[in-house]
Design a protein around this motif. Sequence first.
Motif, mmCIF file in Angstrom:
data_model
loop_
_atom_site.group_PDB
_atom_site.id
_atom_site.type_symbol
_atom_site.label_atom_id
_atom_site.label_comp_id
_atom_site.label_asym_id
_atom_site.label_seq_id
_atom_site.Cartn_x
_atom_site.Cartn_y
_atom_site.Cartn_z
ATOM 1 N N PHE A 55 -4.758 -0.976 -5.665
ATOM 2 C CA PHE A 55 -4.598 -0.305 -4.376
ATOM 3 C C PHE A 55 -5.838 -0.499 -3.506
ATOM 4 O O PHE A 55 -5.741 -0.823 -2.310
ATOM 5 C CB PHE A 55 -4.328 1.181 -4.596
ATOM 6 N N ASN A 56 -7.013 -0.327 -4.106
ATOM 7 C CA ASN A 56 -8.250 -0.511 -3.341
ATOM 8 C C ASN A 56 -8.410 -1.949 -2.866
ATOM 9 O O ASN A 56 -8.897 -2.202 -1.747
ATOM 10 C CB ASN A 56 -9.455 -0.094 -4.189
ATOM 11 N N VAL A 111 0.957 4.430 -2.920
ATOM 12 C CA VAL A 111 0.855 5.867 -2.691
ATOM 13 C C VAL A 111 2.067 6.594 -3.268
ATOM 14 O O VAL A 111 1.953 7.667 -3.873
ATOM 15 C CB VAL A 111 0.712 6.152 -1.174
ATOM 16 N N HIS A 155 -4.643 1.151 9.298
ATOM 17 C CA HIS A 155 -3.926 2.002 8.331
ATOM 18 C C HIS A 155 -4.672 3.321 8.209
ATOM 19 O O HIS A 155 -5.840 3.435 8.614
ATOM 20 C CB HIS A 155 -3.828 1.303 6.960
ATOM 21 N N ASP A 156 -4.010 4.291 7.630
ATOM 22 C CA ASP A 156 -4.610 5.621 7.455
ATOM 23 C C ASP A 156 -4.925 5.908 5.981
ATOM 24 O O ASP A 156 -5.212 7.061 5.623
ATOM 25 C CB ASP A 156 -3.661 6.705 7.984
ATOM 26 N N TYR A 157 -4.842 4.905 5.158
ATOM 27 C CA TYR A 157 -5.083 5.109 3.730
ATOM 28 C C TYR A 157 -6.576 5.164 3.437
ATOM 29 O O TYR A 157 -7.399 4.595 4.170
ATOM 30 C CB TYR A 157 -4.458 3.983 2.899
ATOM 31 N N LYS A 158 -6.925 5.868 2.347
ATOM 32 C CA LYS A 158 -8.307 5.958 1.907
ATOM 33 C C LYS A 158 -8.424 5.422 0.483
ATOM 34 O O LYS A 158 -7.500 5.593 -0.329
ATOM 35 C CB LYS A 158 -8.792 7.405 1.951
ATOM 36 N N HIS A 159 -9.559 4.811 0.203
ATOM 37 C CA HIS A 159 -9.780 4.289 -1.151
ATOM 38 C C HIS A 159 -9.775 5.435 -2.156
ATOM 39 O O HIS A 159 -10.212 6.555 -1.841
ATOM 40 C CB HIS A 159 -11.124 3.548 -1.216
ATOM 41 N N LEU A 170 -6.228 -2.399 0.185
ATOM 42 C CA LEU A 170 -6.857 -1.844 1.395
ATOM 43 C C LEU A 170 -7.972 -2.763 1.893
ATOM 44 O O LEU A 170 -8.154 -2.927 3.103
ATOM 45 C CB LEU A 170 -7.414 -0.446 1.098
ATOM 46 N N ALA A 222 0.831 -1.206 0.000
ATOM 47 C CA ALA A 222 0.000 0.000 0.000
ATOM 48 C C ALA A 222 0.865 1.255 0.000
ATOM 49 O O ALA A 222 0.557 2.238 -0.686
ATOM 50 C CB ALA A 222 -0.918 -0.012 1.223
ATOM 51 N N LYS A 223 1.942 1.266 0.763
ATOM 52 C CA LYS A 223 2.835 2.414 0.816
ATOM 53 C C LYS A 223 3.446 2.698 -0.551
ATOM 54 O O LYS A 223 3.524 3.859 -0.988
ATOM 55 C CB LYS A 223 3.937 2.155 1.841
#
Length: 616
Positions: free
Chosen positions: A155-156, A137, A169-173, A159, A133-134
Amino acid sequence: MTGFLSKWFGKAKAEVPIESLELTTIASDSKKASGRREPPTALNWSQAEYIPLPPSPPTWEVDGRDEFHREYSDPLMGPIFQAGFKSQNTKVLKLAVGLSPAQRQGRAGEVIAKAYSKLIVQRVKSGRLGSAAKQCVEMFELVPDHVKDVDRRRFNRILGLMDKAGKKHDYKHVEVSGPSSIPLFTVSDDVPWTLVGERKLQSNEQPDSTFEIAAMDANGIWLIDRAAFSEDRPGAKAVLRRTDRHGLFVGEKALLHDVYRTGATAGGSSIAIMDSNGVLHIYDAELNIIAESNLREDPRVVDHFRTIKTNYWGEFKSQVRAVDSAPGGDRYIFTLADEAWCCATDGVALWGVMMPLKEGWKRVLGRSERFGAGQDVEAALRLFGLSLPVDPADIKRKYRKLAQIHHPDRNPDDPTATEKMRSLNWAFEILTGVDPTTLGFEESDITYFARTAPDHVVELDGFPLEITLTEGTPQDWIYAASFSANGGAYLATYSGKIILVSRKGLPETVYDIGTCPSEIIDVGQYTYFLTPTRLYVVENKTKLVALLDVFRQGRLFVSHAGFGLLSGKRLQWFTKTGVKVGELTARDPIRVIHAAEGGAVVQTRRHQIEVQGLVI
């Protein structure tokens, strides 16, 4: 010959025929054992009609190759490409951090994005979802112009896997269209087509991905499985399949030979296949073998290598650049270096020709190295007050008339005369590929080719052998050959000349496009010359009616109603004269196109649509 070939300005002068060489001596130090039993005829096209067309840009002028070489040699950019070629993906990403946003564009950006994609997939497979995921981004931030929907969907999914596994995690779709939301088939605006009958194909209806289209002719389509993946028969090296224009199965044949070169004339229904051993096989529409010939043992080929001493590159099969079968299947053509032979199915030669040498021949009128894009050709036509279709004679007449008006020698007090003349010369050069500054402004006798004296000339059993003491390859190799609709043939050379010869092998027309075409398709009234960068449409063998820039625009296929360019997921369709009708775009790569009642059927791997109004 008078007119366009022999005369560019003013009245034609008397023509001086080229005398044939009457030689009876053989050099005493010749190492040849004997002459050729059946020598080819040296082509003399001084009496043929010469038609210069706007030169086709070579591939390396339009594919960004020069820019790539500059980047590859750059001390900062070069290591990126070198690491990418070696699949050193981690090294690519470390080097990318030191590049500016501008440097991460273009080819460098493609290499970086590819490295990210591969590393992300590896991390997902190894369960390192956070790291994957990192890197997603980082990819979005570093090379945003090279991020595709598949990268966003990946990526989605990562997640989703992290959420399912309970990993914080702090990621957003990110927003991205799902595959199901993209239309399977769409057509351009204002196109006279209607899409009907969209459906999913059953497993037994799906196109066989092991086959590729080898050729399309007036009655059907030839498909070849080059690795025989579709055939379990022991010893099968390839499979040949035939369908009709409506996609209906005609027949299939397991081949006990491989497929190295193929040729099939648009107006016929037979196909020529040469295998890697040099054996030529001709099949009819029912997949029956109608001729076979071992070209390696052909006496004309044997004599060629025995009597001609030159620095050839590659082995035998590399020197046979083209094969083709006549529309009726009663003749075939094969080329060998700068020679072309037309034979009956029993192997008897009907004619054999040899191209003029590079050394020992010279071009009298200056051939320009300039070429222009499609808009440049249109601008040049407007300057002359002309439009397509255009006859080369009209270009000559317009140039002569305007040159007489604006030439600086005739307008000494006009400060703009020189610039006007430059514009006229530019337009003339773009449209013909001929540099007019090499021609006298007043009357000039111009012959397309004129012979120069070689260093030595000897005769071997009636066959003239010319010796020039220069290095390099003297021949202009024939790289493409195709039968014409009326029984003649087109022979295209590496230098970009296309010679139309009669049924007896006599030159009738010489086209000069500057680059060897990859395809020549003659359907009677119209002939199509396709190079890697340009498509020419010629009407009645003389008039250029359309010129299209087609770099990376896809494969050409021609029907009685027009022609199409197929590239991956896009089909463009044009009238016979090159006017674009419209285009169809598919979500997935297009695999099959065939005629249907009142239209055409287009298939991807899993889906089908009928395009009413698209008559192919």
